[in-house]
Write a protein that holds these residues in place. Sequence first.
Motif, PDB file in Angstrom:
ATOM      1  N   ASN A 188       0.789  -1.229   0.000  1.00  0.00           N
ATOM      2  CA  ASN A 188       0.000   0.000   0.000  1.00  0.00           C
ATOM      3  C   ASN A 188       0.819   1.277   0.000  1.00  0.00           C
ATOM      4  O   ASN A 188       0.391   2.292  -0.536  1.00  0.00           O
ATOM      5  CB  ASN A 188      -0.947   0.024   1.213  1.00  0.00           C
ATOM      6  N   ARG A 189       1.997   1.247   0.613  1.00  0.00           N
ATOM      7  CA  ARG A 189       2.812   2.466   0.689  1.00  0.00           C
ATOM      8  C   ARG A 189       4.257   2.069   0.996  1.00  0.00           C
ATOM      9  O   ARG A 189       4.535   0.966   1.474  1.00  0.00           O
ATOM     10  CB  ARG A 189       2.291   3.413   1.772  1.00  0.00           C
ATOM     11  N   ASP A 211      -1.208  -4.020   7.160  1.00  0.00           N
ATOM     12  CA  ASP A 211      -2.012  -3.466   6.069  1.00  0.00           C
ATOM     13  C   ASP A 211      -1.184  -3.187   4.812  1.00  0.00           C
ATOM     14  O   ASP A 211      -1.621  -2.454   3.919  1.00  0.00           O
ATOM     15  CB  ASP A 211      -2.737  -2.184   6.519  1.00  0.00           C
TER      16      ASP A 211
END
Length: 230
Positions: free
Chosen positions: A144-145, A161
Amino acid sequence: MGQHFLPGNPPVAITLRKTAQARRISLRISRLDGRVTLTCPLRVSDREALAFAHEKADWLRQNLMSHPGPARVEIGAQMPFEGRMLRIATGPGRLVRPEGDHLLVPGTPDRAAARIAGFLKQAARDRLAEASDHYAARLGRGYNRLSLRDTRSRWGSCTADGGLMYSWRLIMAPPEVLTYVAAHEVAHLAEMNHSDAFWSVVTRLYGDYRAPRRWLREKGSDLHRYHFGG
């Protein structure tokens, strides 16, 4: 904590630290700044702990002599970039760039360290994003990042996540070390542990990881010697 000195030529400053977690007396020399810490259980007296340090005096001085100490990043100094030692020199133009065995830095010398730090962080982001994208594609899972920090306790991490975090100082290590860390953290997207299954994923993504992992264990702390001011 208390400050003590081991007599001799030269005298050695020792920080005595008592903690409930300690099970025995131990001596540690920081590879970041050469500080000596004597750690012991709460039940051990200062006299007993310092006697242990006296017994280890020869070992302590030999190791302190071989300790390279902190390195200031400035014009004329050397520092590693992608595993190669480069001499920092003033250069033309507007961008920091490696050229041959030099790292050329434009502008005034007092801004050199800040400019180099910015250059390293951008280069680290580029290389780590490329490696993370490569391994995530091989794994068939996205993240995600991606963020960079200057952490001393770990070279990278992966959150539940799908957030990847890396130390930007990895850009100073050999390229295979940086890509191994990327493979390691991407593998956590599939296995949030260090089980045999996790290491199997690392092997599938990267291959034989023993050499870069050993490099980090033996030489990784040297990357924190380099001080960028501030």
